[in-house]
Scaffold this motif. Structure first.
Motif, short mmCIF file in Angstrom:
data_model
loop_
_atom_site.label_atom_id
_atom_site.label_comp_id
_atom_site.label_asym_id
_atom_site.label_seq_id
_atom_site.Cartn_x
_atom_site.Cartn_y
_atom_site.Cartn_z
N PRO A 30 0.81 -1.23 0.00
CA PRO A 30 0.00 0.00 0.00
C PRO A 30 0.84 1.27 0.00
CG PRO A 30 -0.02 -1.02 2.17
CD PRO A 30 0.67 -1.98 1.25
N ASP A 31 2.13 1.14 0.35
CA ASP A 31 3.04 2.29 0.34
C ASP A 31 3.57 2.49 -1.08
OD1 ASP A 31 4.85 4.28 0.74
OD2 ASP A 31 6.10 3.19 2.19
N ASN A 32 2.99 3.44 -1.78
CA ASN A 32 3.37 3.66 -3.18
C ASN A 32 4.80 4.17 -3.35
OD1 ASN A 32 0.77 2.92 -4.07
ND2 ASN A 32 0.00 5.00 -3.73
N TYR B 37 -8.20 -0.39 7.66
CA TYR B 37 -7.85 0.81 6.90
C TYR B 37 -6.98 1.75 7.72
CZ TYR B 37 -11.71 -0.70 3.89
OH TYR B 37 -12.53 -1.42 3.07
N GLY C 59 -4.03 -4.92 -1.85
CA GLY C 59 -4.86 -4.04 -1.07
C GLY C 59 -5.80 -3.26 -1.98
N GLN D 115 -8.57 0.16 -2.38
CA GLN D 115 -8.85 1.48 -1.85
C GLN D 115 -10.34 1.65 -1.66
OE1 GLN D 115 -7.03 4.29 -4.51
NE2 GLN D 115 -5.08 4.16 -3.45
N GLN E 272 -6.21 3.63 2.64
CA GLN E 272 -5.68 2.38 2.10
C GLN E 272 -5.84 1.26 3.10
OE1 GLN E 272 -1.66 3.71 1.28
NE2 GLN E 272 -2.12 3.93 -0.89
N THR E 273 -5.83 0.03 2.59
CA THR E 273 -5.90 -1.11 3.49
C THR E 273 -4.56 -1.32 4.17
OG1 THR E 273 -5.39 -2.55 1.62
CG2 THR E 273 -7.71 -2.31 2.22
N THR E 274 -4.62 -1.80 5.40
CA THR E 274 -3.40 -2.10 6.15
C THR E 274 -2.88 -3.47 5.73
OG1 THR E 274 -4.70 -3.04 7.95
CG2 THR E 274 -4.13 -0.71 8.11
N SER E 275 -1.66 -3.77 6.12
CA SER E 275 -1.05 -5.04 5.72
C SER E 275 -0.65 -5.90 6.92
CB SER E 275 0.19 -4.77 4.86
OG SER E 275 1.13 -3.99 5.58
#
Length: 272
Positions: A91-93, A177, A255, A257, A267-270
């Motif tokens: 999720p970290d772009n 999230y 993930g 959005q 964003q969804t967490t991991s």
């Protein structure tokens, strides 16, 4: 039964509904006619309870106009058998890692997660970690009337919330999230807005309950449905086991959005 007998006279039914003699008559009709229908008499008080008993995972709210509105619903499903866990899209772009796995796991080129307890970037075993597929769907609708969203702020945010999963062993619940590290209420809605999402994820962890937990809460008119007061409480549901093929495994692996309320920021967490 009395309700059926009087359905053709709805104006009179509405006029007399709060009259004790009418309630007594309705109860008497139930007792008199139920045996003819091969049934025991059903107390008419059940009909007077309206929406006090709501389906699991659903919340209905009374509005100022006197109508009833669905404001939240959530469901959780888990596959009935385990399978190799796929790597998830990061999720970290801004990260150099496009795909990631859980803590003490490593994503290998074949697209699966492997055990990596010392976190040296190398798999500890030849076979990937196995887990279950979870599918969580939810929907929330914010009331139109600001009177029912007393925590509305200067930016017009009427309600806020997150979706949480609860481990079957009673350990700490996990948020689904986040928005820049914010997990209490990362999803925000204005009055009249709606939002929904579908999240699918492979994990080796066991969860048996999912909940919509409010940060900025909404209020039911006259407190019709919340025994603890006027405010709508958390909306929860048990995770149901489904057979393979019911859960769409092909939609997994990353993930997702949230919809318009998040504007791409949520964003969804991991870590669940």
């Amino acid at each position: 039964i009395a309700n059926v007998l009087s359905k053709d006279y709805s104006p009179l039914n509405q006029l007399w509904d709060d009259q004790q003699w009418y309630k007594d008559w309705r109860g008497a009709m139930d007792s008199a006619f139920a045996p003819l229908m091969f049934s025991e008499a059903i107390p008419s008080a059940i009909c007077e309870s309206h929406y006090d008993i709501q389906p699991e995972g659903t919340r209905i709210m009374k509005t100022v106009s006197g109508t009833y509105q669905y404001v939240a619903h959530i469901e959780g499903e888990i596959s009935d058998r385990s399978a190799p866990i796929l790597c998830q899209r990061n999720p970290d772009n801004e990260s150099n890692e496009e795909f990631i796995c859980d803590k003490e796991q490593v994503c290998v080129e074949d697209g699966f997660c492997y055990q990596d307890k010392d976190e040296n970037g190398q798999p500890d075993e030849e076979k990937p970690v196995e887990g279950y597929m979870y599918k969580i769907t939810w929907g929330v609708s914010a009331p139109q009337d600001e009177k029912q969203t007393p925590y509305i702020d200067e930016d017009g945010v009427a309600i806020s919330f997150n979706v949480w999963v609860y481990p079957s062993d009673g350990s700490e619940s996990k948020p689904i999230y986040q928005n820049g590290g914010e997990i209490a209420g990362p999803i925000e809605l204005r009055n009249g807005d709606r939002d929904k999402d579908l999240v699918m994820r492979y994990t080796g962890k066991n969860y048996d309950r999912v909940c919509i937990v409010w940060d900025k809460r909404m209020k039911s008119y006259l407190g019709a449905f919340n025994s603890g007061g006027d405010y709508i409480g958390s909306v929860c549901n048990d995770v149901q086991t489904v057979t393979a093929g019911t859960v769409d495994f092909n939609s997994a692996g990353g993930g997702t959005q949230s919809t318009k309320a998040s504007a791409g920021q949520v964003q969804t967490t991991s870590n669940w």
